[in-house]
Design a protein around this motif. Sequence first.
Motif, short mmCIF file in Angstrom:
data_model
loop_
_atom_site.label_atom_id
_atom_site.label_comp_id
_atom_site.label_asym_id
_atom_site.label_seq_id
_atom_site.Cartn_x
_atom_site.Cartn_y
_atom_site.Cartn_z
N ALA A 171 0.82 -1.21 0.00
CA ALA A 171 0.00 0.00 0.00
C ALA A 171 0.85 1.26 0.00
O ALA A 171 0.50 2.26 -0.63
N MET A 172 1.97 1.23 0.70
CA MET A 172 2.84 2.39 0.76
C MET A 172 3.39 2.77 -0.62
O MET A 172 3.75 3.92 -0.85
N MET A 173 3.44 1.81 -1.53
CA MET A 173 3.92 2.09 -2.87
C MET A 173 2.98 3.02 -3.62
O MET A 173 3.39 3.74 -4.53
N ALA A 174 1.71 3.00 -3.25
CA ALA A 174 0.72 3.83 -3.94
C ALA A 174 0.62 5.24 -3.38
O ALA A 174 0.07 6.12 -4.02
N ILE A 175 1.17 5.46 -2.18
CA ILE A 175 1.04 6.79 -1.56
C ILE A 175 2.39 7.39 -1.17
O ILE A 175 2.46 8.40 -0.49
N SER A 176 3.47 6.76 -1.61
CA SER A 176 4.80 7.30 -1.37
C SER A 176 5.75 6.68 -2.39
O SER A 176 5.38 5.78 -3.13
N GLN A 177 6.98 7.16 -2.40
CA GLN A 177 7.97 6.62 -3.32
C GLN A 177 8.74 5.44 -2.71
O GLN A 177 9.73 4.99 -3.27
N SER A 178 8.27 4.94 -1.57
CA SER A 178 8.93 3.81 -0.91
C SER A 178 8.54 2.50 -1.60
O SER A 178 7.36 2.17 -1.67
N GLU A 179 9.53 1.78 -2.09
CA GLU A 179 9.24 0.55 -2.82
C GLU A 179 9.17 -0.66 -1.90
O GLU A 179 8.38 -1.57 -2.13
N GLN A 180 9.99 -0.72 -0.88
CA GLN A 180 9.96 -1.85 0.05
C GLN A 180 10.25 -1.34 1.46
O GLN A 180 11.23 -1.74 2.09
N ILE A 181 9.38 -0.51 1.95
CA ILE A 181 9.60 0.09 3.26
C ILE A 181 9.57 -0.99 4.35
O ILE A 181 8.68 -1.84 4.38
N GLY A 182 10.57 -0.98 5.22
CA GLY A 182 10.62 -1.93 6.31
C GLY A 182 9.64 -1.56 7.41
O GLY A 182 9.18 -0.42 7.52
N TYR A 183 9.35 -2.54 8.26
CA TYR A 183 8.37 -2.32 9.32
C TYR A 183 8.81 -1.22 10.28
O TYR A 183 8.02 -0.36 10.67
N ALA A 184 10.08 -1.23 10.68
CA ALA A 184 10.57 -0.23 11.62
C ALA A 184 10.43 1.19 11.04
O ALA A 184 10.01 2.12 11.74
N ASN A 185 10.74 1.34 9.76
CA ASN A 185 10.60 2.65 9.12
C ASN A 185 9.14 3.06 8.98
O ASN A 185 8.79 4.23 9.06
N LEU A 186 8.28 2.07 8.75
CA LEU A 186 6.84 2.34 8.66
C LEU A 186 6.33 2.90 9.99
O LEU A 186 5.61 3.91 10.02
N VAL A 187 6.72 2.26 11.08
CA VAL A 187 6.27 2.69 12.41
C VAL A 187 6.81 4.08 12.73
O VAL A 187 6.09 4.95 13.24
N GLU A 188 8.06 4.31 12.38
CA GLU A 188 8.66 5.61 12.67
C GLU A 188 7.99 6.72 11.86
O GLU A 188 7.74 7.82 12.38
N SER A 189 7.69 6.44 10.59
CA SER A 189 7.12 7.48 9.73
C SER A 189 5.67 7.81 10.10
O SER A 189 5.25 8.97 9.98
N TRP A 190 4.89 6.83 10.55
CA TRP A 190 3.48 7.07 10.86
C TRP A 190 3.23 7.39 12.33
O TRP A 190 2.30 8.14 12.65
N LEU A 191 4.02 6.79 13.23
CA LEU A 191 3.76 6.95 14.66
C LEU A 191 4.86 7.69 15.40
O LEU A 191 4.69 8.05 16.56
N GLY A 192 5.99 7.90 14.74
CA GLY A 192 7.10 8.58 15.40
C GLY A 192 7.74 7.76 16.49
O GLY A 192 8.38 8.31 17.39
N LEU A 193 7.61 6.43 16.41
CA LEU A 193 8.16 5.53 17.43
C LEU A 193 9.35 4.76 16.87
O LEU A 193 9.40 4.48 15.67
N THR A 194 10.27 4.41 17.75
CA THR A 194 11.42 3.60 17.36
C THR A 194 11.19 2.16 17.83
O THR A 194 10.96 1.92 19.02
N VAL A 195 11.25 1.23 16.89
CA VAL A 195 11.02 -0.18 17.20
C VAL A 195 12.31 -0.80 17.73
O VAL A 195 13.39 -0.62 17.16
N ASP A 196 12.19 -1.54 18.81
CA ASP A 196 13.33 -2.27 19.37
C ASP A 196 13.62 -3.48 18.49
O ASP A 196 12.82 -4.41 18.42
#
Length: 401
Positions: free
Chosen positions: A109-134
């Motif tokens: 889904a992120m491919m349709a609303i951003s230029q991210s082709e294979q965004i990782g889960y940690a980056n997804l969480v950081e970009s949407w929630l501002g949280l850092t995944v352990d």
Amino acid sequence: MKIHKLITDTKTLTELCQRLAQSEFVCVDTEFMRENTYWPELCLVQIGNEEEAAAVDPLADGIDLTPMLDLLCDNEEVLKVFHAGGQDVEIVYNLTGKTPHPIFDTQIAMMAISQSEQIGYANLVESWLGLTVDKGARFTDWARRPLTERQIEYAIGDVTHLAEIFPKILDKLVSTGRGMWLNAEMDKLADPENYRMDPDNAWRRIRQQGRNPAVLGRLKALAGWRELEAQHKNIPRGRIMRDETLADIAGHPPKKQADLAKVRGLSNAWKDNDIGKRLMKVIAGAEPLSKDEMPVKAKRGAPLGKEGALVADLLKLLLKIRAREIDIAARLLTRADEMEALAAGIRDLPILEGWRYEVFGKDALQLVEGKLAFAVKNGRLTMTHVDDMAAELNGTQEAAE
């Protein structure tokens, strides 16, 4: 949100799944081990919605996963949300012969609303929630029991964060009108054929030069044999034989078992052990590939040549510009081989159909036909129709006069 740390019995799992079945969506993730096995060993399942989430221990004594698998595969009313869920879906397919449906993948889904082709889960969480995944627990041994509190907390976080992110992504897709762009991609992810391990088709995954029916026939026979050997022993297929070794044997088959000791990638033991005998039997029984099974040649137009290659390069530049302008992953629009085919004169292409045509294909075709040009405006590279450029130039000249 209510968190159930670890479910280890069927009754508690059944009650959870009954509640989740009333949801519009459930988020799912798995932890597994597959480094030393053919079949991935499921070690943990995380599942939840906006109200509650849990980790389910599939290795617990006596636990029956049927209520959860039924929810994932047979309940069409609940959307199943994954992130980069290909391997998770594969595990469900291996257990049931079915895939989760309907399905939604936030990485796609992120491919349709951003230029991210294979965004990782940690980056997804950081970009949407501002949280850092352990990430500390990511590479732990998930098969070892008991699981630590840190492992369980890390694992459940994968679905609790996703349950918060998914509605936000959905809202963005709705507001941009791009939800329909993803239908084919989601259907592809849920297609059972992607996960069916058919030994007769194993050869198609191996790179092999040429179209010699005898060589391809041996390749098919050897690949199918290797798949069955790996399944029987439950070890990775590469532990039996690497792809390049298998392809080499298919192209240059040894005449006798003793010659296997000379094959690069095989140990000396193959010259007189049982697996070497089975290999030689497969080679002896291989038949040339039938015409019906021969690989389909890729559609090709006229040879690109220097001019065609230049046009293909211009199409790639156009793709970068368009992806930047509308904030979409270029990979969702098209790929390099498709643009080369367009430059070579092929017109029966996905890029010239549906929403891809409207968003990119129309301009790509006009560029190939010489109706579109590049221009620099305010320091940015843009696309300009040749007719518009000429009209603008004429207007400037008239104003100067």
